[in-house]
Design a protein around this motif. Structure first.
Motif, PDB file in Angstrom:
ATOM      1  N   GLY A  70       7.258  -8.385   2.155  1.00  0.00           N
ATOM      2  CA  GLY A  70       7.116  -8.738   3.461  1.00  0.00           C
ATOM      3  C   GLY A  70       5.792  -9.241   3.720  1.00  0.00           C
ATOM      4  O   GLY A  70       5.071  -9.640   3.063  1.00  0.00           O
ATOM      5  N   SER A  71       5.296  -9.075   5.060  1.00  0.00           N
ATOM      6  CA  SER A  71       3.922  -9.314   5.294  1.00  0.00           C
ATOM      7  C   SER A  71       2.957  -8.419   5.197  1.00  0.00           C
ATOM      8  O   SER A  71       1.858  -8.632   5.654  1.00  0.00           O
ATOM      9  N   ASP A  72       3.454  -7.137   4.840  1.00  0.00           N
ATOM     10  CA  ASP A  72       2.455  -6.064   4.871  1.00  0.00           C
ATOM     11  C   ASP A  72       1.591  -6.204   3.350  1.00  0.00           C
ATOM     12  O   ASP A  72       2.379  -5.632   2.280  1.00  0.00           O
ATOM     13  N   LYS A  73       0.456  -6.765   3.456  1.00  0.00           N
ATOM     14  CA  LYS A  73      -0.201  -7.047   2.271  1.00  0.00           C
ATOM     15  C   LYS A  73      -0.582  -5.424   1.367  1.00  0.00           C
ATOM     16  O   LYS A  73      -0.154  -5.603  -0.034  1.00  0.00           O
ATOM     17  N   ARG A  74      -0.875  -4.423   2.237  1.00  0.00           N
ATOM     18  CA  ARG A  74      -1.271  -3.396   1.185  1.00  0.00           C
ATOM     19  C   ARG A  74       0.037  -2.587   0.697  1.00  0.00           C
ATOM     20  O   ARG A  74       0.145  -2.169  -0.440  1.00  0.00           O
ATOM     21  N   ARG A  75       1.121  -2.709   1.580  1.00  0.00           N
ATOM     22  CA  ARG A  75       2.565  -2.425   0.774  1.00  0.00           C
ATOM     23  C   ARG A  75       3.017  -3.016  -0.240  1.00  0.00           C
ATOM     24  O   ARG A  75       3.548  -2.578  -1.317  1.00  0.00           O
ATOM     25  N   ASN A  76       2.616  -4.471  -0.322  1.00  0.00           N
ATOM     26  CA  ASN A  76       3.333  -5.238  -1.328  1.00  0.00           C
ATOM     27  C   ASN A  76       2.412  -5.015  -2.445  1.00  0.00           C
ATOM     28  O   ASN A  76       2.858  -5.161  -3.778  1.00  0.00           O
ATOM     29  N   ILE A  77       0.830  -4.949  -2.461  1.00  0.00           N
ATOM     30  CA  ILE A  77       0.172  -4.635  -3.733  1.00  0.00           C
ATOM     31  C   ILE A  77       0.558  -3.293  -4.218  1.00  0.00           C
ATOM     32  O   ILE A  77       0.856  -3.107  -5.625  1.00  0.00           O
ATOM     33  N   ALA A  78       0.835  -2.268  -3.397  1.00  0.00           N
ATOM     34  CA  ALA A  78       1.522  -1.106  -4.016  1.00  0.00           C
ATOM     35  C   ALA A  78       2.681  -1.181  -4.861  1.00  0.00           C
ATOM     36  O   ALA A  78       2.922  -0.528  -5.808  1.00  0.00           O
ATOM     37  N   GLU A  79       3.690  -1.902  -4.055  1.00  0.00           N
ATOM     38  CA  GLU A  79       4.986  -2.305  -4.782  1.00  0.00           C
ATOM     39  C   GLU A  79       4.662  -2.963  -6.189  1.00  0.00           C
ATOM     40  O   GLU A  79       5.300  -2.725  -7.284  1.00  0.00           O
ATOM     41  N   ALA A  80       3.901  -4.073  -6.148  1.00  0.00           N
ATOM     42  CA  ALA A  80       3.695  -4.831  -7.286  1.00  0.00           C
ATOM     43  C   ALA A  80       2.992  -4.035  -8.381  1.00  0.00           C
ATOM     44  O   ALA A  80       3.640  -4.048  -9.582  1.00  0.00           O
ATOM     45  N   SER A  81       2.155  -3.052  -8.086  1.00  0.00           N
ATOM     46  CA  SER A  81       1.545  -2.250  -9.136  1.00  0.00           C
ATOM     47  C   SER A  81       2.516  -1.211  -9.593  1.00  0.00           C
ATOM     48  O   SER A  81       2.609  -1.012 -10.953  1.00  0.00           O
ATOM     49  N   ARG A  82       3.575  -0.773  -8.802  1.00  0.00           N
ATOM     50  CA  ARG A  82       4.219   0.324  -9.510  1.00  0.00           C
ATOM     51  C   ARG A  82       5.416  -0.513 -10.507  1.00  0.00           C
ATOM     52  O   ARG A  82       5.654   0.065 -11.486  1.00  0.00           O
ATOM     53  N   LEU A  83       5.852  -1.676 -10.017  1.00  0.00           N
ATOM     54  CA  LEU A  83       6.852  -2.388 -10.973  1.00  0.00           C
ATOM     55  C   LEU A  83       6.004  -2.998 -12.430  1.00  0.00           C
ATOM     56  O   LEU A  83       6.770  -2.824 -13.190  1.00  0.00           O
ATOM     57  N   ILE A  84       4.736  -3.385 -11.907  1.00  0.00           N
ATOM     58  CA  ILE A  84       4.212  -3.793 -13.383  1.00  0.00           C
ATOM     59  C   ILE A  84       3.847  -2.549 -14.310  1.00  0.00           C
ATOM     60  O   ILE A  84       4.181  -2.733 -15.326  1.00  0.00           O
TER      61      ILE A  84
END
Length: 278
Positions: free
Chosen positions: A11-25
């Motif tokens: 979505g538009s929450d950058k920090r949340r997106n970074i955390a999710e991308a990091s988890r999936l990687i």
């Protein structure tokens, strides 16, 4: 080369997106031990107002001027180095003037930046169900065709709507690409109709492997409308065979690129040698 294509619902929450991308990687690396991991288009900020997108965009480092990396850039650079992988960081917003650029970044296993590509073709359309998209209101188009050497494999870079322009993919093949990487945020409607068909067509036409990472789920646009993206991240071989595909929802799919398969397909039908038109 083992390739994991990450599928996210940002979505538009950058920090949340970074955390999710990091988890999936990290999860993909632990489970499948890929050499290359690919994120989707605009995973760091999908949706929101133009002001939100600009705030989430980053001033990318310029080694000659010594500018500091932004939050998304730094996080992806660190993940590449910490996990000793090549990381195609999908695309993020890059501040480039009055508008921002939709920019792909590729990091090597030592964390160094290997390549940067700015999306050439912008999605300014009204879809059949009446939804309007005007990327050029926020984004500036790129101009350069970009390839990058990943070990012994030359990869061509493209983003989402670029998929509909076969001349770009032909240019990447002519530049020596064996693999073409495409982060995307295809709409649910156009994705259901065209996503797999276009990916397989580009693979067959260019006789390249395609690694396509996509967003899925819903996000909210600048006007408060809910938008849906298609997902179905894939790895496709040069014959057009889907060798890996993500399930619905966040996750990943992993496939293995075999260069002998590329050579076999190109030797059997040498289309590049047979071309008579530009």
């Amino acid at each position: 080369m083992r390739i994991s294509v990450i599928q996210m619902s940002p979505g538009s929450d950058k920090r949340r997106n970074i955390a999710e991308a990091s988890r999936l990687i990290r999860a993909a690396v632990e489970a499948d031990r890929p050499d290359l991991v690919v994120l989707p288009e605009m995973w760091s900020c999908l949706g929101g107002t133009a002001a939100v997108k600009r705030e989430a965009a980053e001033d990318l480092p310029d080694p000659q001027r010594g500018r500091a990396a932004g939050e998304a850039y730094g996080a992806m650079q660190a993940l590449a180095g910490d996990n000793r992988i090549t990381l195609h960081a999908g695309s993020i917003g890059e501040r480039t003037g009055d508008r921002i650029s939709n920019t792909s970044l590729v990091f090597g296993p030592d964390g160094s930046e290997l390549a940067r590509y700015r999306k050439i073709h912008l999605f300014d359309v009204v879809t059949p169900n009446g939804e309007s998209y005007r990327e050029s209101d926020t984004y500036a188009p790129g101009e350069a065709v970009v390839t990058v050497l990943l070990g012994s494999i030359r990869a061509g870079l493209a983003i989402c709507y670029d998929l509909r322009f076969g001349e770009l993919f032909l240019s990447l093949r002519r530049e020596g690409a064996e693999l073409i990487i495409l982060p995307a945020a295809f709409t649910a409607e156009t994705g259901a109709a065209h996503w797999e068909t276009l990916l397989r067509a580009r693979a067959i036409e260019t006789q390249c492997w395609l690694a396509a990472s996509a967003t899925c789920g819903t996000h909210v646009d600048a006007n408060g409308a809910v938008r849906s993206t298609f997902g179905h991240s894939m790895v496709i071989d040069p014959w057009g065979t889907v060798v890996a595909q993500a399930a619905n929802g966040p996750g990943w799919a992993t496939g293995t690129l075999h260069s002998d398969r590329t050579a076999q397909v190109r030797a059997g039908i040498p289309v590049l040698d047979h071309r008579r038109l530009a």
